[in-house]
Enzyme design. Structure first.
Site, PDB file in Angstrom:
ATOM      1  N   VAL A 156      -8.638 -48.676   2.767  1.00 42.39           N
ATOM      2  CA  VAL A 156      -9.720 -48.243   1.538  1.00 42.39           C
ATOM      3  C   VAL A 156     -10.735 -48.642   1.265  1.00 42.39           C
ATOM      4  O   VAL A 156     -10.195 -49.826   0.830  1.00 42.39           O
ATOM      5  CB  VAL A 156      -8.539 -47.376   0.135  1.00 42.39           C
ATOM      6  CG1 VAL A 156      -9.298 -46.766  -0.932  1.00 42.39           C
ATOM      7  CG2 VAL A 156      -7.525 -47.027   0.551  1.00 42.39           C
ATOM      8  N   ASN A 189      -7.865 -57.347   1.105  1.00 44.19           N
ATOM      9  CA  ASN A 189      -7.760 -57.634   2.460  1.00 44.19           C
ATOM     10  C   ASN A 189      -9.199 -56.814   2.493  1.00 44.19           C
ATOM     11  O   ASN A 189      -9.890 -56.308   1.936  1.00 44.19           O
ATOM     12  CB  ASN A 189      -7.117 -56.098   2.821  1.00 44.19           C
ATOM     13  CG  ASN A 189      -5.623 -56.339   3.070  1.00 44.19           C
ATOM     14  OD1 ASN A 189      -5.236 -57.720   3.582  1.00 44.19           O
ATOM     15  ND2 ASN A 189      -4.235 -55.297   2.982  1.00 44.19           N
ATOM     16  N   HIS A 201     -10.206 -53.467  -4.102  1.00 43.18           N
ATOM     17  CA  HIS A 201      -9.154 -54.026  -4.557  1.00 43.18           C
ATOM     18  C   HIS A 201      -8.356 -55.314  -3.942  1.00 43.18           C
ATOM     19  O   HIS A 201      -8.150 -55.587  -3.104  1.00 43.18           O
ATOM     20  CB  HIS A 201      -7.651 -52.393  -4.899  1.00 43.18           C
ATOM     21  CG  HIS A 201      -7.730 -52.165  -3.089  1.00 43.18           C
ATOM     22  ND1 HIS A 201      -8.859 -51.751  -1.954  1.00 43.18           N
ATOM     23  CD2 HIS A 201      -6.887 -52.772  -1.893  1.00 43.18           C
ATOM     24  CE1 HIS A 201      -8.443 -51.492  -0.880  1.00 43.18           C
ATOM     25  NE2 HIS A 201      -7.210 -51.781  -0.854  1.00 43.18           N
TER      26      HIS A 201
HETATM   27  P1  5GP Z   1      -5.347 -51.963   1.614  1.00 42.52           P
HETATM   28  O1  5GP Z   1      -4.555 -51.442   2.859  1.00 42.52           O
HETATM   29  O2  5GP Z   1      -6.972 -50.684   1.981  1.00 42.52           O
HETATM   30  O3  5GP Z   1      -5.575 -53.719   2.086  1.00 42.52           O
HETATM   31  O4  5GP Z   1      -4.736 -51.549   0.862  1.00 42.52           O
HETATM   32  C1  5GP Z   1      -4.681 -49.605   0.640  1.00 42.52           C
HETATM   33  C2  5GP Z   1      -3.711 -49.492   0.105  1.00 42.52           C
HETATM   34  O5  5GP Z   1      -3.440 -48.290  -1.149  1.00 42.52           O
HETATM   35  C3  5GP Z   1      -2.705 -49.062   1.084  1.00 42.52           C
HETATM   36  O6  5GP Z   1      -1.300 -50.539   0.849  1.00 42.52           O
HETATM   37  C4  5GP Z   1      -1.524 -48.127   0.365  1.00 42.52           C
HETATM   38  O7  5GP Z   1      -0.558 -47.716   0.380  1.00 42.52           O
HETATM   39  C5  5GP Z   1      -1.861 -47.992  -0.568  1.00 42.52           C
HETATM   40  N1  5GP Z   1      -2.315 -45.999  -1.110  1.00 42.52           N
HETATM   41  C6  5GP Z   1      -3.263 -45.209   0.234  1.00 42.52           C
HETATM   42  N2  5GP Z   1      -2.769 -43.678  -0.687  1.00 42.52           N
HETATM   43  C7  5GP Z   1      -2.211 -43.915  -2.176  1.00 42.52           C
HETATM   44  C8  5GP Z   1      -2.033 -43.434  -2.962  1.00 42.52           C
HETATM   45  O8  5GP Z   1      -2.671 -42.268  -3.106  1.00 42.52           O
HETATM   46  N3  5GP Z   1      -1.738 -43.816  -4.212  1.00 42.52           N
HETATM   47  C9  5GP Z   1      -1.734 -45.157  -4.670  1.00 42.52           C
HETATM   48  N4  5GP Z   1      -0.850 -45.158  -5.403  1.00 42.52           N
HETATM   49  N5  5GP Z   1      -1.896 -45.786  -3.212  1.00 42.52           N
HETATM   50  C10 5GP Z   1      -1.943 -45.754  -2.244  1.00 42.52           C
END
Ligand code: 5GP
Length: 118
Positions: free
Chosen positions: A98, A89, A102
């Site tokens: 975030v 993303n 990733h």
């Molecule tokens: P994005 O939305 O930025 O592509 O993905 C961020 C991902 O980080 C989400 O799928 C969310 O569930 C995951 N995430 C957010 N906070 C944490 C955390 O504290 N621990 C873990 N293991 N995953 C997290």
């Protein structure tokens, strides 16, 4: 305890616990806290870039390391042959929340289509 500034830096540093699947010199892989498939693992470079576009420009070798780590995760999880999806993303409308680049590695079951909201 150090005070690394982003969530994923704190996870990599072990300040926030995570379920680690794989790690090597340059990358770190752990299970997503809110899985969207039976297998849902996040692969991050230890060094922080905001998104995959920044990473690609700044350090293509590190991008290759992240993708190699995704393949390794798929092997560890037993989904390398059955199939898996790798998603970066990138910025707000994609749903990136975030801002430490990733890869999402998703699989372990038949995945649906993706795209427009709703
Ligand atoms: P994005 O939305 O930025 O592509 O993905 C961020 C991902 O980080 C989400 O799928 C969310 O569930 C995951 N995430 C957010 N906070 C944490 C955390 O504290 N621990 C873990 N293991 N995953 C997290």
């Amino acid at each position: 305890m150090t005070s690394a500034d982003t969530l994923f830096e704190r996870i990599i540093a072990g300040e926030i616990p995570s379920d680690v699947v794989h790690e090597d010199e340059t990358t770190f892989a752990f299970r997503d806290i809110n899985p969207q498939a039976r297998v849902h693992v996040l692969v991050v470079p230890r060094k922080r870039y905001r998104n995959v576009a920044e990473l690609t420009e700044a350090d293509p070798q590190l991008l290759a390391d992240v993708l190699r780590s995704c393949r390794r995760v798929a092997e560890i999880e037993g989904i390398a042959e059955s199939g898996y999806r790798v998603v970066f993303n990138t910025n707000a409308e994609s749903g990136q929340t975030v801002f430490h680049v990733h890869a999402h590695v998703l699989g372990g079951e038949q995945l649906g289509l993706f795209g427009r909201f709703g």
